[in-house]
Design a protein around this motif. Sequence first.
Motif, PDB file in Angstrom:
ATOM      1  N   THR A   1      11.811  -6.311 -20.516  1.00 57.62           N
ATOM      2  CA  THR A   1      13.066  -5.978 -21.204  1.00 57.62           C
ATOM      3  C   THR A   1      13.815  -5.454 -19.977  1.00 57.62           C
ATOM      4  O   THR A   1      14.903  -4.868 -20.050  1.00 57.62           O
ATOM      5  N   GLY A   2      13.236  -5.680 -18.709  1.00 52.63           N
ATOM      6  CA  GLY A   2      14.118  -5.025 -17.531  1.00 52.63           C
ATOM      7  C   GLY A   2      14.024  -3.554 -17.543  1.00 52.63           C
ATOM      8  O   GLY A   2      14.197  -2.823 -18.334  1.00 52.63           O
TER       9      GLY A   2
ATOM     10  N   ALA B   1       1.637  -2.584 -28.451  1.00 54.68           N
ATOM     11  CA  ALA B   1       2.621  -2.477 -29.237  1.00 54.68           C
ATOM     12  C   ALA B   1       3.176  -3.832 -29.869  1.00 54.68           C
ATOM     13  O   ALA B   1       3.306  -3.767 -30.997  1.00 54.68           O
TER      14      ALA B   1
ATOM     15  N   LEU C   1      10.954 -11.523 -28.122  1.00 56.85           N
ATOM     16  CA  LEU C   1      11.810 -11.177 -29.348  1.00 56.85           C
ATOM     17  C   LEU C   1      12.915 -12.379 -29.700  1.00 56.85           C
ATOM     18  O   LEU C   1      13.178 -12.188 -30.963  1.00 56.85           O
TER      19      LEU C   1
ATOM     20  N   TYR D   1       6.552  -6.506 -23.278  1.00 58.83           N
ATOM     21  CA  TYR D   1       7.811  -6.849 -23.444  1.00 58.83           C
ATOM     22  C   TYR D   1       8.450  -7.026 -21.949  1.00 58.83           C
ATOM     23  O   TYR D   1       8.335  -5.934 -21.285  1.00 58.83           O
TER      24      TYR D   1
ATOM     25  N   TYR E   1      13.518   0.108 -19.593  1.00 59.35           N
ATOM     26  CA  TYR E   1      14.246  -0.061 -21.043  1.00 59.35           C
ATOM     27  C   TYR E   1      13.110   0.426 -21.921  1.00 59.35           C
ATOM     28  O   TYR E   1      13.271   1.084 -22.814  1.00 59.35           O
TER      29      TYR E   1
ATOM     30  N   ALA F   1       9.976   1.874 -21.700  1.00 62.38           N
ATOM     31  CA  ALA F   1       9.487   3.126 -21.527  1.00 62.38           C
ATOM     32  C   ALA F   1      10.350   4.248 -22.134  1.00 62.38           C
ATOM     33  O   ALA F   1       9.908   5.447 -22.298  1.00 62.38           O
ATOM     34  N   ALA F   2      11.806   4.124 -21.947  1.00 65.23           N
ATOM     35  CA  ALA F   2      12.927   5.018 -22.553  1.00 65.23           C
ATOM     36  C   ALA F   2      12.767   5.374 -23.957  1.00 65.23           C
ATOM     37  O   ALA F   2      13.016   6.294 -24.309  1.00 65.23           O
ATOM     38  N   TYR F   3      11.885   4.292 -24.529  1.00 59.58           N
ATOM     39  CA  TYR F   3      11.883   4.533 -26.042  1.00 59.58           C
ATOM     40  C   TYR F   3      10.255   4.734 -26.453  1.00 59.58           C
ATOM     41  O   TYR F   3       9.966   4.938 -27.350  1.00 59.58           O
ATOM     42  N   GLY F   4       9.536   5.093 -25.190  1.00 61.49           N
ATOM     43  CA  GLY F   4       8.128   5.460 -25.515  1.00 61.49           C
ATOM     44  C   GLY F   4       7.245   4.271 -25.929  1.00 61.49           C
ATOM     45  O   GLY F   4       6.265   4.375 -26.557  1.00 61.49           O
ATOM     46  N   ILE F   5       7.673   2.964 -25.610  1.00 58.94           N
ATOM     47  CA  ILE F   5       7.100   1.636 -25.708  1.00 58.94           C
ATOM     48  C   ILE F   5       5.920   1.310 -24.866  1.00 58.94           C
ATOM     49  O   ILE F   5       6.594   1.010 -23.686  1.00 58.94           O
ATOM     50  N   PHE F   6       4.850   1.986 -24.995  1.00 59.17           N
ATOM     51  CA  PHE F   6       4.046   1.852 -23.913  1.00 59.17           C
ATOM     52  C   PHE F   6       2.632   0.744 -24.663  1.00 59.17           C
ATOM     53  O   PHE F   6       2.676   0.793 -25.629  1.00 59.17           O
TER      54      PHE F   6
END
Lengths: 377, 102
Positions: A122-123, A137, A240, A120, A126, A128-133
């Motif tokens: 997302t700039g 995903a 998205l 994604y 952003y 990584a702060a959610y644990g989206i690695f």
Amino acid sequence: VESLRPAYIVGVGASPQGKVPGHSGDDLAIWALRLALEDAKCTMADLDGLAVQQSFGGGSLAEIGHRIGAEPRVSLNVTSHTEALNFALMAIGSGICETVGILYGTNQKTNRNSFVASTYHTGGNYSAAYGIFSPGATAALNYRRRMHDFGATEAQLGSVAIAQSKAAALNPLAVYRQPLTLSQYLETPYVIEPLRVVDFAMVSDGGFAIILSGRDGAARSVSEAVRVAFWATSSSFLELEHPDAMYHPSLKRTAAELWGKSSYKPGDIDLLYVQDAFTPNVLAALENYGFCEFGTAHEWISGGRIEIGGALPVNANGGQNRMTYMVGWQNTHDAVCQLRRKVEMKERRVECDTVMCTYTSGHWQESLAVIYDRTGL
Amino acid sequence: MGPPAENCSRCLSMDLDWIEVSGAGTVISYATYHKAWNSAFELILPYTIAIVELDEGVRLLTDLVDVAAPEVGERVRVAFEPRDGGGVVPVFSRLGGLGDPR
């Protein structure tokens, strides 16, 4: 694409795959190129087009170009097999180039590339702060949505990894050669639920090279040329924000052009290759390219339909998932081997005259579909 | 627009403004991590990420917190969680009731 000069694949080359320590990515790309040139019965002097795919551990055009003494008319660095093929087909199709070499090599297994980033855009940090690695995903979110929308089950998804593991078991070049049963699939641990370890392609070292030519270049080649019968491509960088983001809708534009502008239809395809970093990608390709109805691919693949010997074998080499993580290159290579009837183990040979490969890039921003056949010069 | 962006992807303007939203949304999809790519997330395994569509139409990548068995279409409301290194991020927790997932 219409109104272009015909193009042929005249040579393919593959380095060893899996773990190849002691070699840089560029070493493996050049290893493959040497074999591809030999296969095409041509030399570096014949290459008037060159594209090198950037990779983990290599892929700089300037460095590889220097090492192979390249003096082509047109050269470029690309970021995907899709871009490399698009370039070759446009360069040959327009007549700007007669013979184009495209190559890729990586040592990301030996050097432990862990694919931390998601696909994604997302700039900043952003995601990584959610644990989206991990690029996985996207595929996990997409399959979860399919489970909700169409009642797909985890066991149904298993058909993809099972089919590809059976093919890989017959492929000496494949890295993962253990055939998988459904119960073994379901016992495999989750990585990003609902996806399991075997739904993820595992990184590997390796290199691939492909030589393409126009009619004159192909005529010089003694080995059997495989024709590019038709190709279609499109890109979409929406993520998205696209209303149908869960189902890779950009593929529909490529499919519309492929079937709308050619005389082919899905039923003409004897063997299909899908770039499958994650197993749900196979479902998205089957539906968007019209091999089955939208929302049914998870059922359609059951009963061995996509296995060798099934109605539509998919990734008869084991795919990126079980053969080797060569981001689409392994599929072009195998399509050529199958059409030339040059597959080592006869159990893996697919009766085929018309083969289709679908290619993508990271988040499916780019898509390319190529139909290859055995029509000679 | 969301996730955060530097410009509008339609008119390409960089002249952006903050507007207040309700903080309520619907789960478009979710996925649960059983592996931590970053050690900071090891302690909270398994954790669940999601795409949430705010009632205003914006889609966010986010985390679901305090949601034992999430569902696609579930109604959620924003909460704010601190992150190591400062700052807070919007996450979502259960509101109850199923919305209309688009």
